[in-house]
Design a protein around this motif. Structure first.
Motif, PDB file in Angstrom:
ATOM      1  N   GLU A 171     -49.061 114.419  45.200  1.00  0.00           N
ATOM      2  CA  GLU A 171     -48.112 115.320  44.608  1.00  0.00           C
ATOM      3  C   GLU A 171     -47.917 116.588  45.300  1.00  0.00           C
ATOM      4  N   LEU A 172     -49.183 117.032  45.554  1.00  0.00           N
ATOM      5  CA  LEU A 172     -49.210 118.468  46.697  1.00  0.00           C
ATOM      6  C   LEU A 172     -48.504 118.135  47.806  1.00  0.00           C
ATOM      7  N   CYS A 173     -48.429 117.032  48.387  1.00  0.00           N
ATOM      8  CA  CYS A 173     -47.834 116.651  49.655  1.00  0.00           C
ATOM      9  C   CYS A 173     -46.329 116.875  49.343  1.00  0.00           C
ATOM     10  N   GLN A 174     -45.880 116.454  48.252  1.00  0.00           N
ATOM     11  CA  GLN A 174     -44.476 116.760  48.031  1.00  0.00           C
ATOM     12  C   GLN A 174     -43.991 118.237  47.899  1.00  0.00           C
ATOM     13  N   GLN A 175     -45.072 119.033  47.446  1.00  0.00           N
ATOM     14  CA  GLN A 175     -44.608 120.313  47.224  1.00  0.00           C
ATOM     15  C   GLN A 175     -44.780 120.860  48.413  1.00  0.00           C
ATOM     16  N   ILE A 176     -45.713 120.537  49.348  1.00  0.00           N
ATOM     17  CA  ILE A 176     -46.025 121.116  50.750  1.00  0.00           C
ATOM     18  C   ILE A 176     -44.685 121.009  51.524  1.00  0.00           C
ATOM     19  N   ARG A 177     -44.001 119.717  51.507  1.00  0.00           N
ATOM     20  CA  ARG A 177     -42.975 119.280  52.231  1.00  0.00           C
ATOM     21  C   ARG A 177     -41.763 120.114  51.948  1.00  0.00           C
ATOM     22  N   ARG A 178     -41.637 120.750  50.839  1.00  0.00           N
ATOM     23  CA  ARG A 178     -40.513 121.798  50.609  1.00  0.00           C
ATOM     24  C   ARG A 178     -40.670 123.199  51.212  1.00  0.00           C
ATOM     25  N   HIS A 179     -41.983 123.379  51.903  1.00  0.00           N
ATOM     26  CA  HIS A 179     -41.917 124.549  52.444  1.00  0.00           C
ATOM     27  C   HIS A 179     -42.219 124.281  54.191  1.00  0.00           C
ATOM     28  N   THR A 180     -42.561 123.221  54.599  1.00  0.00           N
ATOM     29  CA  THR A 180     -42.880 122.929  55.880  1.00  0.00           C
ATOM     30  C   THR A 180     -42.845 121.352  56.291  1.00  0.00           C
ATOM     31  N   SER A 181     -42.676 121.087  57.519  1.00  0.00           N
ATOM     32  CA  SER A 181     -42.513 119.951  57.946  1.00  0.00           C
ATOM     33  C   SER A 181     -43.765 119.439  59.158  1.00  0.00           C
ATOM     34  N   VAL A 182     -44.591 120.345  59.094  1.00  0.00           N
ATOM     35  CA  VAL A 182     -45.584 120.258  60.220  1.00  0.00           C
ATOM     36  C   VAL A 182     -46.582 118.803  59.917  1.00  0.00           C
ATOM     37  N   PRO A 183     -46.952 118.508  60.664  1.00  0.00           N
ATOM     38  CA  PRO A 183     -48.159 117.127  60.711  1.00  0.00           C
ATOM     39  C   PRO A 183     -48.970 117.307  59.483  1.00  0.00           C
ATOM     40  N   LEU A 184     -49.046 116.275  58.761  1.00  0.00           N
ATOM     41  CA  LEU A 184     -50.104 116.212  57.775  1.00  0.00           C
ATOM     42  C   LEU A 184     -50.655 114.921  57.533  1.00  0.00           C
ATOM     43  N   LEU A 185     -52.017 114.904  57.943  1.00  0.00           N
ATOM     44  CA  LEU A 185     -52.920 113.823  57.592  1.00  0.00           C
ATOM     45  C   LEU A 185     -53.733 113.813  56.372  1.00  0.00           C
ATOM     46  N   PHE A 186     -53.626 112.755  55.592  1.00  0.00           N
ATOM     47  CA  PHE A 186     -54.231 112.531  54.476  1.00  0.00           C
ATOM     48  C   PHE A 186     -55.787 112.160  54.630  1.00  0.00           C
ATOM     49  N   LEU A 187     -56.547 112.475  54.037  1.00  0.00           N
ATOM     50  CA  LEU A 187     -57.920 112.145  54.024  1.00  0.00           C
ATOM     51  C   LEU A 187     -58.425 111.607  52.852  1.00  0.00           C
ATOM     52  N   THR A 188     -58.908 110.577  52.761  1.00  0.00           N
ATOM     53  CA  THR A 188     -59.159 109.981  51.201  1.00  0.00           C
ATOM     54  C   THR A 188     -60.398 108.855  51.462  1.00  0.00           C
ATOM     55  N   ALA A 189     -60.902 108.605  50.223  1.00  0.00           N
ATOM     56  CA  ALA A 189     -61.954 107.775  50.050  1.00  0.00           C
ATOM     57  C   ALA A 189     -61.329 106.204  49.579  1.00  0.00           C
ATOM     58  N   ARG A 190     -59.799 106.428  49.124  1.00  0.00           N
ATOM     59  CA  ARG A 190     -59.111 105.251  48.822  1.00  0.00           C
ATOM     60  C   ARG A 190     -58.452 104.491  49.832  1.00  0.00           C
ATOM     61  N   SER A 191     -59.130 103.226  50.201  1.00  0.00           N
ATOM     62  CA  SER A 191     -58.530 102.590  51.046  1.00  0.00           C
ATOM     63  C   SER A 191     -57.538 101.516  50.888  1.00  0.00           C
ATOM     64  N   ASP A 192     -57.012 101.462  49.395  1.00  0.00           N
ATOM     65  CA  ASP A 192     -56.020 100.477  49.165  1.00  0.00           C
ATOM     66  C   ASP A 192     -54.880 100.573  50.198  1.00  0.00           C
ATOM     67  N   ASN A 193     -54.154  99.587  50.441  1.00  0.00           N
ATOM     68  CA  ASN A 193     -52.877  99.686  51.242  1.00  0.00           C
ATOM     69  C   ASN A 193     -51.745 100.212  50.461  1.00  0.00           C
ATOM     70  N   MET A 194     -51.803 100.000  49.297  1.00  0.00           N
ATOM     71  CA  MET A 194     -50.604 100.672  48.645  1.00  0.00           C
ATOM     72  C   MET A 194     -50.597 102.272  48.597  1.00  0.00           C
ATOM     73  N   ASP A 195     -52.063 102.613  48.373  1.00  0.00           N
ATOM     74  CA  ASP A 195     -52.148 104.024  48.631  1.00  0.00           C
ATOM     75  C   ASP A 195     -51.847 104.573  49.949  1.00  0.00           C
ATOM     76  N   LYS A 196     -52.047 103.811  51.143  1.00  0.00           N
ATOM     77  CA  LYS A 196     -51.659 104.260  52.339  1.00  0.00           C
ATOM     78  C   LYS A 196     -50.063 104.426  52.437  1.00  0.00           C
ATOM     79  N   LEU A 197     -49.581 103.340  52.105  1.00  0.00           N
ATOM     80  CA  LEU A 197     -48.062 103.179  52.125  1.00  0.00           C
ATOM     81  C   LEU A 197     -47.429 104.369  51.431  1.00  0.00           C
ATOM     82  N   MET A 198     -48.242 104.679  50.231  1.00  0.00           N
ATOM     83  CA  MET A 198     -47.335 105.678  49.375  1.00  0.00           C
ATOM     84  C   MET A 198     -47.509 107.106  50.346  1.00  0.00           C
ATOM     85  N   GLY A 199     -48.808 107.199  50.659  1.00  0.00           N
ATOM     86  CA  GLY A 199     -48.791 108.439  51.472  1.00  0.00           C
ATOM     87  C   GLY A 199     -48.123 108.748  52.591  1.00  0.00           C
TER      88      GLY A 199
END
Length: 241
Positions: free
Chosen positions: A65-93
């Motif tokens: 959700e925070l990523c979507q808010q950030i994208r309203r302000h900037t399009s700079v590269p964004l890297l997700f960092l997470t302990a969740r390794s599920d493929n669906m989470d990756k695809l969602m991100g």
């Protein structure tokens, strides 16, 4: 010393300190940190960052959700960092605007390498001296290279960094077929870390921006068992200005 400004967002202060230390050793000096989504958003609204590393699981908000808010302000590269390794989470991100996805536990120098790769390619595509021309015009949509900007029907259309780089690469190589892994190597610059799903998600997002019917694409097409190619609009052939 590097002058890029980076924001690290994670609720684990130990991870923030470790990443900051590694990045400083790699030459980065402008590094901000945030431990909550609210703090991160306030910093994004106040500072023009060159890259953001964002944890998915924050105490006050979901990183997606925070990523979507950030994208309203900037399009700079964004890297997700997470302990969740599920493929669906990756695809969602990747689907909502992320440019890369790193799972915990991670090797700190790999994170630093991915950050440098993202910044290197961001600089390349924003430097007019590296480009043959400043603008590619396809009639109903145009790419303004030095500004890293996409316009559709004359309207500025937000386009995250990696989507823009992928679109630019395809448009500069019209009617040429590339496999997903070839596109990953060209745009992400890390062949050994290639992930076909990452390319598929970014292609899908681009189609939603430039295709009249994303489910039946005319311009970014998939040739079964071969790869992807960009077919320029026939009624308004591209021209450089």
């Amino acid at each position: 010393m590097r002058n890029e400004h980076i924001l690290l967002v994670d609720d684990e202060k130990g991870i923030l300190t470790m990443l900051k230390t590694v990045l400083e050793k790699e030459g980065f000096k402008q590094i901000d940190m945030a431990t909550t989504g609210g703090e991160a958003m306030r910093k994004v609204e106040a500072v023009s960052y060159d890259l953001i590393v964002l944890d998915v699981m924050l105490p006050d908000t979901d990183g997606f959700e925070l990523c979507q808010q950030i994208r309203r302000h900037t399009s700079v590269p964004l890297l997700f960092l997470t302990a969740r390794s599920d493929n669906m989470d990756k695809l969602m991100g990747l689907g909502i605007g992320g440019d890369d996805y790193i799972t915990k536990p991670f090797y700190p120098l790999e994170v630093a390498a991915r950050i440098k790769a993202q910044l290197r390619r961001k600089t390349l595509y924003q430097s007019p001296a590296q480009l043959k021309s400043n603008r590619l015009d396809f009639g109903f949509f145009a790419i303004h290279k030095s500004a890293a900007q996409l316009t559709v029907h004359g309207i500025d259309t937000p386009c995250p960094a990696k989507e823009f780089e992928l679109l630019l690469f395809l448009c500069e190589h019209p009617n040429q077929v590339f496999t997903a892994l070839q596109l990953y190597e060209q745009v992400w610059g890390e062949a050994l870390l290639g992930d076909e799903k990452t390319v598929v998600i970014h292609i899908s997002r681009l189609r939603k921006r430039i295709e009249a019917d994303p489910s039946n694409p005319r311009f970014i097409v998939n040739l079964r068992n071969l790869g992807y190619k960009f077919i320029p609009p026939q009624k308004a052939a591209a021209h450089e200005v």
